[in-house]
Enzyme design. Structure first.
Site, PDB file in Angstrom:
ATOM      1  CG  ASP A 118       5.029   4.820  14.708  1.00 19.18           C
ATOM      2  OD1 ASP A 118       6.042   5.394  15.576  1.00 19.18           O
ATOM      3  OD2 ASP A 118       3.700   5.174  15.766  1.00 19.18           O
ATOM      4  CG  ASP A 147       3.375   9.097  14.644  1.00 28.59           C
ATOM      5  OD1 ASP A 147       3.808   9.420  13.785  1.00 28.59           O
ATOM      6  OD2 ASP A 147       2.886   8.432  13.942  1.00 28.59           O
ATOM      7  CE  LYS A 148       3.477   5.732  19.060  1.00 29.99           C
ATOM      8  NZ  LYS A 148       2.989   6.360  17.574  1.00 29.99           N
ATOM      9  CB  CYS A 203       3.201  11.285   6.762  1.00 28.65           C
ATOM     10  SG  CYS A 203       4.375   9.731   6.519  1.00 28.65           S
ATOM     11  CB  SER A 215      -2.399   4.670  11.589  1.00 28.42           C
ATOM     12  OG  SER A 215      -1.296   6.196  10.973  1.00 28.42           O
TER      13      SER A 215
END
EC number: 4.2.1.9
Length: 617
Positions: free
Chosen positions: A81, A123-124, A195, A517
């Site tokens: 992302d 993320d996904k 992250c 985000s």
């Protein structure tokens, strides 16, 4: 007893062709008696959170084989992302979640796989894998690649921690010198791993612990630490153990839908609120609940948000703490332990350890645990060495963070705020709700009113912010960025970060039917439902309209009369085929994205496919 699913392809005279093909992958007669366990990996050289997962897959494969299973590895796609952000690439991020879930279903069912271990991180990918596990309901274990170490930089003769959001923010400051921008760029993301703040990836990996589908430590143990290797090995042993528990003993309690009950979803949401997790987690939990056929919705989240305190503050809500600090304070189990002492959790939920939550906390909550190996694991420390190698260092803190009064994780009595880190707002602007991350907002901003500055794309809003067109007191409205209207529901990290770089993050608000985000902070309200493209009132907002926000009362309203609202609805619908569409936006929408948009529901439903539309096909 249930038969191994794989026997459909490995047993019987008419399966000689299939067995011949299995043999070509290295299997033999003995293997045909064992469970086939998929390693659902997501290794990718595009994503720092996944760059090290090839080695991880090999490690897990070796351990599954040693434990009596037949490992078979395949990969899902993985989008970064942070790299996709700020341009049209972000349109593809959320839709990839559905593709990940579907691709797993395709491979698992096409090959009659018995069980799976999901190696995720960013993320996904974790949400997509979670949706697949609940859809398929075969024995499943989740293990993430682990968080990245925080970056470090010297400023004003002090060493401070930095991360991806700092790199974005500083890059948006027009008066910042190029050398300092480059220095931050070089130091912000020093290692492999997701992250380093409480962004979406780490939030989701923490939530799989709370749900019970991953082992303690999954969400917070650094990717670079040798203890992560032990966690991978233990996860591999666990998937073989629960696979045999189900197929040999008909123990359905180890299946994903048994573990991920409504009470488990509530525990996950309670954790999310308490730690001020990413707002994206709400979107993903709503989607996963639908796969599990659990009645878990925005009303449940709203109810929980009103009674759960905010007891863990992590970047981007503070610069003091990152995931490595949460781990030192006891990780997810440390947060859950404090919530449990306040009687805020469902204590009898089960997990892949085949323990209930209370039993698990006795063993893994550092305040209660007497196990030296577990206490040692929570002392895992960053090394401060740039690397993309997993489990490559073994630094340890001398002590754990037991400070529940002023430390990273606090007791409920000493909470950062008695209001949770996330809230659901309702009103005429968001009839079905919208989400705000309150963790990084000062109480003085809980009531906010201002004139709307309306934009029909993220790009248009970013240009306005960087050109200085937004002033203190404004409310930036970005619409037609929802699941259907974007399509793809882009993250708005750049607009919020640029507001921060322009020193407007504490005096302006941002409202969108898009999403944010996990790195977003400030007065940022997303997931407005219904979205503009689904005839939401956000489509009717005009420049200069006053919008009233009251977080304490959980209210968001467009300050116009009902008569004026009805007049605007009439005017919009009179546009007929052009109604509820962005008129001045130039954006190429591919056939793949149009397909997603056609089926996509608004954020209050998790942005999943509309099953009523599917039933008509």
């Amino acid at each position: 007893m249930p038969k191994y699913r794989s026997f459909k392809t490995t047993h019987g005279k008419n399966m000689s062709g299939a067995r011949s093909l299995w043999r070509a992958t290295g299997m033999n007669d003995e293997d045909f008696k064992k469970p086939i366990i998929a390693i659902v990996n997501s290794f990718s050289q595009f994503v720092p959170g996944h760059i090290h997962l090839k080695k991880v897959g090999e490690l897990i494969s070796d351990q599954i084989q040693k434990s009596g299973g037949v490992p078979k590895e395949f990969n899902t796609i993985a989008i970064d992302d942070g790299i996709a952000m700020g341009h049209s690439g972000m349109l593809y991020s959320l839709p990839s979640r559905e593709l990940i879930a579907d691709s797993i279903e395709y491979v698992i069912n096409a090959h009659c796989v018995d069980a799976m271990i999901c190696v995720s991180n960013c993320d996904k990918i974790t949400p997509g894998m979670l949706m697949a596990a609940l859809r398929l309901n075969i024995p499943s274990v989740f293990i993430s690649g682990g968080p990245m170490e925080a970056g470090k930089i010297r400023k004003n003769e002090k060493e401070i921690k930095i991360d991806l959001v700092d790199a974005i923010m500083i890059g948006g400051q027009s008066n910042q010198c190029k050398n300092f921008i480059k220095e931050v760029e070089l130091l912000a993301c020093p290692t492999c791993g997701s992250c380093s703040g409480m962004f979406t990836a780490n939030s989701m990996n923490c939530l799989t612990e709370a749900i019970g589908l991953s082992l303690p430590g999954n969400g917070t143990l650094l990717a670079t630490h040798v203890d992560r290797k032990n966690l991978f090995i233990k996860s591999a042993k666990t998937i073989v153990k629960i696979t045999k528990e189900y197929y040999h003993h008909n123990n359905k309690k180890v299946l994903p839908r048994s573990i991920a009950s409504k009470e488990s979803f509530e525990n996950a949401m309670i954790l999310d609120i308490a730690m001020g997790g990413s707002t994206n987690t709400i979107l993903h939990l709503l989607a996963a609940a639908q796969e599990a056929e659990i009645d878990f919705n925005m009303s449940n989240i709203d109810e929980l948000s009103r009674k759960i305190p905010h007891i863990c503050k992590v970047s981007p809500s503070t610069s003091l703490y990152h995931m490595e600090d949460v781990h030192r304070a006891g990780g997810v189990m440390g947060i859950l332990g404090e919530l449990n002492r306040a009687n805020l959790l469902n204590k009898q939920t089960q997990n892949i350890l085949q323990l209930n939550l209370e039993e698990t906390l006795k063993e893994y909550d550092i305040v209660l645990s007497k196990n030296p190996d577990i206490l040692k694991m929570f002392k895992a420390k960053p090394a401060g060495i740039r690397t993309i190698q997993p489990y490559s260092q073994e630094n340890r803190w001398l002590t754990l963070d037991y400070d529940r009064k002023t430390g990273c994780i606090r007791s409920c009595k000493n909470a950062y705020s008695q209001d949770g880190g996330l809230a659901v707002l309702y009103g005429n602007l968001a009839k079905n709700g919208c989400i705000i991350k309150t963790a990084g907002i000062k109480k003085s901003n809980y009531i906010f009113s201002g004139p709307a500055r309306v934009y029909e794309s993220q790009e248009e809003a970013v240009n306005a912010i960087l050109k200085g067109e937004i002033i203190s007191g404004d409310i930036v409205v970005i619409r037609y960025e929802g699941p259907k209207g974007g399509p793809g529901m882009q993250e708005m990290l750049y607009p919020t970060t640029y507001l921060k770089s322009m020193k407007l993050d504490k005096t302006c608000a941002l409202i969108t039917d898009g999403r944010f985000s996990g790195g977003t902070s400030g007065l940022s309200i997303g997931h407005v439902s219904p979205e503009a493209a689904n005839k939401g009132v956000i489509a009717l907002v005009k420049n200069g309209d006053i919008i009233n926000i009251d977080i304490t009362q959980r209210v968001i309203n467009l300050n116009i009369t009902e008569q004026e609202l009805q007049q605007r609805i009439f005017q919009e619908e009179s546009k007929k085929s052009l109604s509820y569409k962005p008129l001045n936006r130039k954006r190429h929408i591919s056939y793949a994205l149009k397909t997603y948009a056609f089926f996509a529901m608004s954020a209050d439903k998790g942005a999943v496919r509309d099953r009523q539309k599917l039933s008509k096909i």
